[in-house]
Design a protein around this motif. Structure first.
Motif, PDB file in Angstrom:
ATOM      1  N   LEU A  20       0.597  -1.261  -0.007  1.00  0.00           N
ATOM      2  CA  LEU A  20       0.068  -0.046   0.177  1.00  0.00           C
ATOM      3  C   LEU A  20       0.867   1.240   0.024  1.00  0.00           C
ATOM      4  O   LEU A  20       0.550   2.215  -0.637  1.00  0.00           O
ATOM      5  N   GLY A  21       2.044   1.146   0.768  1.00  0.00           N
ATOM      6  CA  GLY A  21       2.874   2.379   0.838  1.00  0.00           C
ATOM      7  C   GLY A  21       3.475   2.439  -0.137  1.00  0.00           C
ATOM      8  O   GLY A  21       3.908   3.707  -0.865  1.00  0.00           O
ATOM      9  N   LEU A  22       3.934   1.308  -0.964  1.00  0.00           N
ATOM     10  CA  LEU A  22       4.860   1.583  -1.969  1.00  0.00           C
ATOM     11  C   LEU A  22       4.339   1.583  -3.406  1.00  0.00           C
ATOM     12  O   LEU A  22       4.874   2.313  -4.457  1.00  0.00           O
ATOM     13  N   PHE A  23       3.057   0.954  -3.630  1.00  0.00           N
ATOM     14  CA  PHE A  23       2.654   0.997  -4.960  1.00  0.00           C
ATOM     15  C   PHE A  23       1.163   1.441  -5.015  1.00  0.00           C
ATOM     16  O   PHE A  23       0.519   1.671  -6.106  1.00  0.00           O
TER      17      PHE A  23
ATOM     18  N   ASN B 277      20.837  -7.676  -7.825  1.00  0.00           N
ATOM     19  CA  ASN B 277      20.905  -7.320  -9.304  1.00  0.00           C
ATOM     20  C   ASN B 277      21.333  -8.114 -10.332  1.00  0.00           C
ATOM     21  O   ASN B 277      21.012  -7.848 -11.483  1.00  0.00           O
ATOM     22  N   PHE B 278      21.245  -9.485  -9.877  1.00  0.00           N
ATOM     23  CA  PHE B 278      21.644 -10.611 -10.723  1.00  0.00           C
ATOM     24  C   PHE B 278      20.263 -10.599 -11.733  1.00  0.00           C
ATOM     25  O   PHE B 278      20.423 -11.252 -13.144  1.00  0.00           O
ATOM     26  N   PHE B 279      19.056 -10.360 -11.372  1.00  0.00           N
ATOM     27  CA  PHE B 279      17.848 -10.474 -12.084  1.00  0.00           C
ATOM     28  C   PHE B 279      17.538  -9.434 -12.961  1.00  0.00           C
ATOM     29  O   PHE B 279      16.764  -9.715 -14.216  1.00  0.00           O
ATOM     30  N   ASP B 280      18.097  -8.356 -12.854  1.00  0.00           N
ATOM     31  CA  ASP B 280      17.563  -6.947 -13.502  1.00  0.00           C
ATOM     32  C   ASP B 280      17.543  -7.052 -14.812  1.00  0.00           C
ATOM     33  O   ASP B 280      16.764  -6.789 -15.514  1.00  0.00           O
ATOM     34  N   GLN B 281      19.040  -7.683 -15.355  1.00  0.00           N
ATOM     35  CA  GLN B 281      19.116  -7.571 -16.619  1.00  0.00           C
ATOM     36  C   GLN B 281      18.308  -8.545 -17.662  1.00  0.00           C
ATOM     37  O   GLN B 281      18.103  -8.615 -18.727  1.00  0.00           O
TER      38      GLN B 281
ATOM     39  N   ILE C 233      10.805  -9.610   0.381  1.00  0.00           N
ATOM     40  CA  ILE C 233      11.076  -9.559  -1.056  1.00  0.00           C
ATOM     41  C   ILE C 233      10.397  -8.295  -1.552  1.00  0.00           C
ATOM     42  O   ILE C 233      10.708  -8.072  -2.634  1.00  0.00           O
ATOM     43  N   VAL C 234       9.420  -7.589  -0.787  1.00  0.00           N
ATOM     44  CA  VAL C 234       8.746  -6.429  -1.384  1.00  0.00           C
ATOM     45  C   VAL C 234       9.475  -5.553  -1.547  1.00  0.00           C
ATOM     46  O   VAL C 234       9.512  -5.108  -2.634  1.00  0.00           O
ATOM     47  N   PRO C 235      10.503  -4.827  -0.777  1.00  0.00           N
ATOM     48  CA  PRO C 235      11.529  -3.943  -0.951  1.00  0.00           C
ATOM     49  C   PRO C 235      12.532  -4.508  -2.516  1.00  0.00           C
ATOM     50  O   PRO C 235      12.692  -3.492  -3.303  1.00  0.00           O
ATOM     51  N   VAL C 236      12.721  -5.514  -2.521  1.00  0.00           N
ATOM     52  CA  VAL C 236      13.221  -6.153  -3.883  1.00  0.00           C
ATOM     53  C   VAL C 236      12.537  -5.884  -5.050  1.00  0.00           C
ATOM     54  O   VAL C 236      12.858  -5.155  -5.977  1.00  0.00           O
ATOM     55  N   ILE C 237      11.196  -6.054  -4.880  1.00  0.00           N
ATOM     56  CA  ILE C 237      10.199  -5.797  -6.039  1.00  0.00           C
ATOM     57  C   ILE C 237      10.162  -4.572  -6.400  1.00  0.00           C
ATOM     58  O   ILE C 237      10.221  -4.083  -7.588  1.00  0.00           O
TER      59      ILE C 237
ATOM     60  N   VAL D   4      11.056  -2.716 -10.071  1.00  0.00           N
ATOM     61  CA  VAL D   4      10.146  -1.881 -10.900  1.00  0.00           C
ATOM     62  C   VAL D   4      10.669  -0.580 -11.113  1.00  0.00           C
ATOM     63  O   VAL D   4      10.550   0.063 -12.166  1.00  0.00           O
ATOM     64  N   ALA D   5      11.408  -0.081 -10.161  1.00  0.00           N
ATOM     65  CA  ALA D   5      12.207   1.097 -10.442  1.00  0.00           C
ATOM     66  C   ALA D   5      13.632   0.883 -11.580  1.00  0.00           C
ATOM     67  O   ALA D   5      13.541   1.937 -12.215  1.00  0.00           O
ATOM     68  N   LYS D   6      13.860  -0.292 -11.632  1.00  0.00           N
ATOM     69  CA  LYS D   6      14.656  -0.437 -12.867  1.00  0.00           C
ATOM     70  C   LYS D   6      14.341  -0.872 -14.253  1.00  0.00           C
ATOM     71  O   LYS D   6      15.087  -1.189 -15.128  1.00  0.00           O
ATOM     72  N   GLY D   7      13.072  -0.912 -14.414  1.00  0.00           N
ATOM     73  CA  GLY D   7      12.254  -1.221 -15.462  1.00  0.00           C
ATOM     74  C   GLY D   7      11.527  -2.617 -15.848  1.00  0.00           C
ATOM     75  O   GLY D   7      10.945  -2.793 -16.714  1.00  0.00           O
ATOM     76  N   VAL D   8      11.632  -3.454 -14.648  1.00  0.00           N
ATOM     77  CA  VAL D   8      11.033  -4.580 -14.780  1.00  0.00           C
ATOM     78  C   VAL D   8       9.432  -4.363 -14.600  1.00  0.00           C
ATOM     79  O   VAL D   8       9.024  -3.580 -13.629  1.00  0.00           O
ATOM     80  N   PRO D   9       8.579  -5.047 -15.693  1.00  0.00           N
ATOM     81  CA  PRO D   9       7.281  -4.750 -15.474  1.00  0.00           C
ATOM     82  C   PRO D   9       6.581  -5.109 -14.207  1.00  0.00           C
ATOM     83  O   PRO D   9       7.133  -6.062 -13.673  1.00  0.00           O
TER      84      PRO D   9
END
Length: 324
Positions: free
Chosen positions: A129-132, A227-231, A258-262, A266-271
């Protein structure tokens, strides 16, 4: 609830063993100590409580009621709803799963709980709720509950009870013998030693699986860089959603972690839909969870369970990307 345990793990790893909290080894060992003790406590307390319930509550009547009555799927919904309000990760949900199976609750209903419990909890909802915002939070919470409800219902149609492990079948057989042939008129204090001994026996039987499962999760938690998954997940190609789920299964974390990782994804462009699918697979499907479940399920049942939930999460990911 377990702040004292986190403080103990911090003190043991960072002060007693003097391993820096900034190192991967320190992070992994801290995670291992915290989760091992937490799950052992949960397992004993829940099995002990279920032993009390089984001793005084006519659990066979409840089981027969769930089998006889046409509840139109509401039993799966209520199990999922209960899972949503229990703040457990996938491995922490396994003790409750064992207790439900031991109590004779239908397997499909029990699986509905097992699926939803790690996916949705009130702390994760508050963070979402706070993040999205409200819309994303509602989509996340409702989809998590519906995912557990529908998956539990689908799995119930496969008649999977024969694929429970021999150890689980022995527990159920002993429970049926007690129901059919024994009427225990002892007081609670007289029954307490047997209830405690039974709970401890179950803990001893699954101890090795707990240690192995959490050790795998701790290694993943400490040594796989965020950051392994971002690319790999940053595009909108069709294969990013199933790839996100495949990447997530070896991971191990609860929804809150895991929510902060999500948010970073999203900030790095993952849908957003791809990121939520990754989160659901991380908290709802994991190698440590499969290791723990091996004590109560055969490999075939674990494979069916993982396949149905994986497919449901992938479909959800595509839907999220379409509507968010």
């Amino acid at each position: 609830m377990f702040d004292w345990l986190q403080n103990f793990a911090d003190w043991l790893i960072y002060s007693v063993f003097e391993i820096s909290e900034t190192t991967r080894l320190g992070t992994a060992l801290n995670f291992f100590v915290y989760d091992t003790i937490k799950i052992l406590i949960l397992l004993f307390v829940i099995i002990f409580f279920m032993g009390i319930v089984n001793a005084y509550f006519p659990i066979e009547r409840l089981k027969d009621y769930l089998h006889r009555k046409k509840l139109y799927g509401l039993e799966y919904f209520f199990a999922s709803l209960f899972g949503a309000v229990t703040p457990f990760c996938s491995c922490s949900s396994v003790p409750l799963f064992i207790g439900f199976v031991q109590g004779g609750i239908p397997l499909g209903v029990t699986l509905a709980f097992l699926i939803t419990s790690p996916l949705v909890n009130e702390v994760a909802v508050a963070m979402f709720l706070g993040l999205f915002g409200v819309k994303v939070t509602l989509v996340y919470a409702i989809s998590g509950i519906l995912l557990g409800t529908l998956s539990g219902w689908i799995l119930s149609k496969f008649k999977l009870e024969p694929h429970l492990s021999d150890w689980t079948k022995e527990i159920l057989a002993k429970k049926m013998e007690q129901v059919n042939y024994q009427i225990d008129k002892r007081s609670f204090l007289q029954r307490l030693p047997d209830i405690t001994r039974s709970a401890w026996d179950i803990v001893k039987n699954v101890l090795l699986y707990i240690i192995i499962g959490i050790a795998i999760g701790a290694a993943m938690h400490g040594y796989v860089p965020e950051n392994f998954f971002d690319q790999y997940l940053g595009g909108d190609e069709w294969w990013t959603v199933p790839l996100a789920v495949i990447f997530a299964v070896p991971m191990y974390a609860n929804a809150v972690a895991i929510v902060p990782v999500i948010e970073v994804f999203v900030a790095k462009g993952v849908p957003l839909g791809t990121a939520i699918a990754f989160m659901m697979a991380t908290v709802g499907l994991s190698i440590p969870e499969a290791t723990l479940l091996k004590k109560v399920m055969t490999f075939k049942l674990i494979a069916i369970f993982f396949s149905v939930v994986t497919l449901a999460i992938i479909i959800s990911g595509y839907l999220f990307n379409a509507i968010l």
